[in-house]
Enzyme design. Structure first.
Site, short mmCIF file in Angstrom:
data_model
loop_
_atom_site.label_atom_id
_atom_site.label_comp_id
_atom_site.label_asym_id
_atom_site.label_seq_id
_atom_site.Cartn_x
_atom_site.Cartn_y
_atom_site.Cartn_z
N GLU A 1 -7.40 -10.28 -1.37
CA GLU A 1 -7.90 -9.47 -0.26
C GLU A 1 -7.80 -7.99 -0.62
O GLU A 1 -6.94 -7.58 -1.41
CB GLU A 1 -7.06 -9.81 0.98
CG GLU A 1 -7.35 -9.03 2.22
CD GLU A 1 -8.75 -9.23 2.80
OE1 GLU A 1 -9.71 -8.96 2.06
OE2 GLU A 1 -8.88 -9.60 3.96
N ASP A 2 -8.70 -7.19 -0.06
CA ASP A 2 -8.66 -5.76 -0.31
C ASP A 2 -7.49 -5.09 0.39
O ASP A 2 -6.75 -4.33 -0.21
CB ASP A 2 -9.99 -5.08 0.09
CG ASP A 2 -10.45 -5.46 1.50
OD1 ASP A 2 -9.74 -6.23 2.18
OD2 ASP A 2 -11.52 -4.99 1.92
N ASP B 1 -4.25 -5.36 7.16
CA ASP B 1 -4.15 -4.39 8.24
C ASP B 1 -3.34 -5.03 9.37
O ASP B 1 -2.11 -5.07 9.31
CB ASP B 1 -5.58 -4.01 8.65
CG ASP B 1 -5.66 -2.89 9.65
OD1 ASP B 1 -4.66 -2.20 9.86
OD2 ASP B 1 -6.73 -2.70 10.25
N PHE C 1 -7.43 5.20 7.59
CA PHE C 1 -8.65 4.44 7.32
C PHE C 1 -9.14 4.79 5.92
O PHE C 1 -9.46 5.93 5.63
CB PHE C 1 -9.73 4.71 8.36
CG PHE C 1 -10.81 3.68 8.30
CD1 PHE C 1 -10.66 2.45 8.93
CD2 PHE C 1 -11.96 3.90 7.54
CE1 PHE C 1 -11.63 1.47 8.82
CE2 PHE C 1 -12.93 2.93 7.42
CZ PHE C 1 -12.77 1.71 8.07
N ARG D 1 -18.41 1.48 -0.56
CA ARG D 1 -17.76 0.38 -1.28
C ARG D 1 -17.72 0.63 -2.79
O ARG D 1 -16.80 0.20 -3.46
CB ARG D 1 -18.51 -0.95 -1.04
CG ARG D 1 -18.36 -1.53 0.36
CD ARG D 1 -18.81 -2.99 0.36
NE ARG D 1 -19.07 -3.49 1.70
CZ ARG D 1 -18.15 -4.02 2.50
NH1 ARG D 1 -16.90 -4.09 2.11
NH2 ARG D 1 -18.47 -4.47 3.70
P1 IMP Z 1 -6.83 -7.47 9.28
O1 IMP Z 1 -6.71 -6.52 10.46
O2 IMP Z 1 -5.56 -7.53 8.48
O3 IMP Z 1 -7.28 -8.81 9.75
O4 IMP Z 1 -7.93 -6.87 8.32
C1 IMP Z 1 -9.28 -7.22 8.46
C2 IMP Z 1 -10.18 -6.51 7.52
O5 IMP Z 1 -10.44 -5.24 8.04
C3 IMP Z 1 -9.73 -6.24 6.11
O6 IMP Z 1 -9.92 -7.32 5.26
C4 IMP Z 1 -10.66 -5.11 5.71
O7 IMP Z 1 -11.88 -5.62 5.22
C5 IMP Z 1 -10.85 -4.39 7.02
N1 IMP Z 1 -10.04 -3.16 7.05
C6 IMP Z 1 -8.80 -2.99 7.53
N2 IMP Z 1 -8.38 -1.73 7.35
C7 IMP Z 1 -9.40 -1.10 6.70
C8 IMP Z 1 -9.57 0.25 6.20
O8 IMP Z 1 -8.70 1.13 6.27
N3 IMP Z 1 -10.76 0.51 5.60
C9 IMP Z 1 -11.76 -0.42 5.46
N4 IMP Z 1 -11.63 -1.67 5.90
C10 IMP Z 1 -10.45 -2.01 6.52
MG MG Z 2 -11.35 -7.60 3.67
#
Ligand code: IMP
Ligand code: MG
Length: 190
Positions: free
Chosen positions: A100-101, A104, A153, A166
């Site tokens: 995963e990138d 969050d 962000f 990206r």
């Molecule tokens: P989650 O909130 O952990 O479920 O994250 C969901 C998705 O939100 C991640 O896989 C990212 O693709 C995207 N995301 C969360 N934070 C960021 C950010 O700071 N920049 C860009 N995408 C984000």
């Molecule tokens: Mg992601």
């Protein structure tokens, strides 16, 4: 010529990402040295750059697959994650490495982790380039973490704001154009 993008401040330079990926790959190689059945599953789209660079370093045999999620629309509780694209390979009795990138809130990885365990994977481990730890809503154990970052962000190296940025070769902080990314975070699809 170096790429310049207005409104983006470099947070993690390309060289630092490359060096850290080498370390992560070495740790993964060591842990999966005896595994014959490693399947690397990238979470689309953000993980693509990270997955490709990481896998070029890996020495253990690995299969590749992809998974894509999106959040439900308004009117549903936060944390409900919808499957947009499922994996093609069977993970039953296999070792899975989820790639995963960024983690969050943790909802995305928590959901996939639980699903893959339910499907009978032998093991499921997580590898994330970035850990936005302060933003966590549900616990997710990250086995291989690139960098812990503040609750900012970020864009680049796969991460987008409204599908842009990206292809930056580094991770940068989106400082924007007056538009608040928290209100329109470009998170969907991930
Ligand atoms: P989650 O909130 O952990 O479920 O994250 C969901 C998705 O939100 C991640 O896989 C990212 O693709 C995207 N995301 C969360 N934070 C960021 C950010 O700071 N920049 C860009 N995408 C984000
Ligand atoms: Mg992601």
């Amino acid at each position: 010529m170096a790429k310049r993008h207005d409104g983006v401040r470099v947070l993690i330079p390309q060289e630092a990402i490359e060096a850290r990926i080498g370390e992560l790959a070495a740790a993964i190689d060591q842990d999966f040295a005896t595994s014959e059945r490693l399947i690397c599953v990238g979470v689309l789209k953000g993980s693509v750059f990270f997955l490709v660079d990481l896998l070029k370093h890996l020495k253990v045999p690995a299969e590749i697959d992809f998974f894509q999620t999106s959040s439900y629309g308004s009117g549903t509780s936060p944390g409900e994650v919808r499957i947009k694209k499922d994996i093609d390979l069977s993970i039953r009795n296999k070792d899975v490495l989820l790639i995963e990138d960024i983690v969050d809130s943790g909802y995305t990885l928590r959901t996939i982790l639980d699903l893959f365990r339910f499907r009978g994977a032998r093991s499921v481990r997580l590898c994330a380039l970035l850990d936005k730890r302060e933003a966590r809503k549900v616990e997710v154990p990250i086995d291989y973490c690139g960098f812990v970052i503040d609750n900012l962000f970020v864009v680049g190296y796969g991460l987008d704001f409204d599908e842009r940025y990206r292809n930056l070769p580094y991770v940068g902080v989106y400082e924007g154009s007056g538009k608040d990314p928290e209100e329109d975070p470009g998170k969907d699809p991930a």
